[in-house]
Design an enzyme around this catalytic site. Structure first.
Site, PDB file in Angstrom:
ATOM      1  CD  GLU A  52      -0.479   4.288 -15.135  1.00  0.00           C
ATOM      2  OE1 GLU A  52      -1.582   4.088 -14.610  1.00  0.00           O
ATOM      3  OE2 GLU A  52       0.047   5.413 -15.229  1.00  0.00           O
ATOM      4  CG  ASP A  95      -2.775  10.510  19.870  1.00  0.00           C
ATOM      5  OD1 ASP A  95      -2.257  11.168  20.777  1.00  0.00           O
ATOM      6  OD2 ASP A  95      -2.200  10.176  18.833  1.00  0.00           O
ATOM      7  N   PRO A 112      -2.940   2.289  -4.479  1.00  0.00           N
ATOM      8  CG  PRO A 112      -3.100   3.723  -6.316  1.00  0.00           C
ATOM      9  CD  PRO A 112      -2.330   2.558  -5.789  1.00  0.00           C
ATOM     10  NE  ARG A 134       1.131   9.999  16.153  1.00  0.00           N
ATOM     11  CZ  ARG A 134       1.158  11.009  17.022  1.00  0.00           C
ATOM     12  NH1 ARG A 134       2.211  11.800  17.080  1.00  0.00           N
ATOM     13  NH2 ARG A 134       0.155  11.216  17.827  1.00  0.00           N
TER      14      ARG A 134
HETATM   15  C1  9D3 Z   1      -4.033   7.761 -12.545  1.00  0.00           C
HETATM   16  C2  9D3 Z   1      -3.300   6.478 -12.631  1.00  0.00           C
HETATM   17  N1  9D3 Z   1      -4.165   5.402 -12.127  1.00  0.00           N
HETATM   18  C3  9D3 Z   1      -4.961   4.840 -13.206  1.00  0.00           C
HETATM   19  C4  9D3 Z   1      -4.223   4.059 -14.213  1.00  0.00           C
HETATM   20  C5  9D3 Z   1      -3.423   4.378 -11.417  1.00  0.00           C
HETATM   21  C6  9D3 Z   1      -2.442   4.834 -10.422  1.00  0.00           C
HETATM   22  C7  9D3 Z   1      -1.248   4.176 -10.318  1.00  0.00           C
HETATM   23  C8  9D3 Z   1      -0.300   4.574  -9.392  1.00  0.00           C
HETATM   24  C9  9D3 Z   1      -2.690   5.901  -9.537  1.00  0.00           C
HETATM   25  C10 9D3 Z   1      -1.744   6.285  -8.600  1.00  0.00           C
HETATM   26  C11 9D3 Z   1      -0.538   5.638  -8.540  1.00  0.00           C
HETATM   27  C12 9D3 Z   1       0.471   6.028  -7.530  1.00  0.00           C
HETATM   28  N2  9D3 Z   1      -0.063   5.913  -6.193  1.00  0.00           N
HETATM   29  C13 9D3 Z   1       0.524   5.222  -5.226  1.00  0.00           C
HETATM   30  O1  9D3 Z   1       1.574   4.641  -5.448  1.00  0.00           O
HETATM   31  C14 9D3 Z   1      -0.134   5.110  -3.935  1.00  0.00           C
HETATM   32  C15 9D3 Z   1      -1.297   5.746  -3.417  1.00  0.00           C
HETATM   33  C16 9D3 Z   1      -2.213   6.706  -3.983  1.00  0.00           C
HETATM   34  O2  9D3 Z   1      -2.102   7.165  -5.111  1.00  0.00           O
HETATM   35  N3  9D3 Z   1      -3.249   7.098  -3.206  1.00  0.00           N
HETATM   36  C17 9D3 Z   1      -3.458   6.635  -1.939  1.00  0.00           C
HETATM   37  N4  9D3 Z   1      -2.639   5.763  -1.380  1.00  0.00           N
HETATM   38  C18 9D3 Z   1      -1.581   5.334  -2.118  1.00  0.00           C
HETATM   39  S1  9D3 Z   1      -0.464   4.221  -1.596  1.00  0.00           S
HETATM   40  C19 9D3 Z   1       0.409   4.264  -2.984  1.00  0.00           C
END
Ligand code: 9D3
Length: 238
Positions: free
Chosen positions: A114, A167, A87, A152
């Protein structure tokens, strides 16, 4: 192009990637998607891939050793950038996808819990990518999105009439409205210009409609710094 995905859920691949245009590319050998079970690279008999965070706090963190082992073994003697899905990563867009598509091979790491031990980020990952500002439960869906968007761009994946570079999004604008038959549906008429047969007028109507839709919904896409082609100039009032 080959995608090696490291994941705790290898059984979810190829999933929707096996449908449609990408499914044909996979069946034809133009694209390969290989899923690898992270747990197979755990060192101990309990196959532990996560551990408690140093400093305390809730949740579990993915241990570095199984991920380093997996990525190194999958690479073998080949070079393949490692893409970590998190994220906190760089937001995936068409420009990043086109850059990644220049590689013959990518190792894509999907996380759970996490997140990753920081040393995976600093010493193993070549790219850290997010697919958008919302919370997923793990990186698997993000890996599928990234693979689809990147694949793609691989020559031959899309039909000859189509291409990632033609596109609508490649000019940085949203798509203009589209219509098909009937010419009237529940009292709503298709704009007359589209039935006129005047292709120059139609082209101008579509360009203007795309620009207006982008102005109203996604004005940030019109920032000159992000544009690939200039917007058509406004017709002067007569
Ligand atoms: C709510 C948990 N968060 C605060 C401690 C951390 C968190 C860790 C792992 C939030 C999401 C995740 C899992 N997400 C992914 O592995 C992820 C992701 C995403 O959640 N949103 C956008 N792109 C991606 S790429 C991988």
């Amino acid at each position: 192009m080959r995608f090696d995905v490291v994941t705790l859920f290898p059984e979810v691949f190829p999933g929707p990637l096996a449908a449609g245009v990408l499914g044909r590319a996979i069946a034809g050998g133009l694209i390969r998607v290989e899923a690898h079970d992270l747990r197979a690279f755990a060192g101990d008999k309990h196959r532990q891939v996560d551990d408690i965070p140093y400093g305390g706090g809730p949740g579990m963190v993915l241990k570095p050793e199984p991920i380093f082992k997996a990525v190194r073994q999958i690479r073998g003697t080949a070079t393949a950038p490692c893409v970590l899905l998190t994220p906190q990563g760089r937001a995936l867009d068409q420009q990043l996808a086109a850059e990644l598509a220049d590689q013959p091979r990518l190792v894509v790491v999907a996380g759970r819990y996490e997140g990753f031990d920081e040393r995976v980020r600093t010493s193993l990952a070549d790219y850290e990518v997010s697919i958008g500002d919302y919370i997923l439960s793990g990186g698997e869906l993000a890996a599928m999105v990234l693979i689809e968007v990147v694949a793609r761009y691989v020559p031959g994946v899309l039909g000859d009439e189509d291409s990632a570079g033609s596109d609508s999004f490649s000019d940085g604008l949203l798509e203009h409205p589209q219509y098909t038959r009937p010419a009237e549906f529940e009292g709503q008429r298709v704009p007359d210009v589209l039935l006129s047969g005047n292709h120059e007028l139609i082209r101008r109507w579509r360009a203007e409609a795309a620009l207006e839709r982008t102005r109203s919904r996604r004005p940030e896409l019109l920032q000159p710094s992000r544009r690939t082609t200039p917007p058509l100039s406004q017709p002067k009032e007569s």
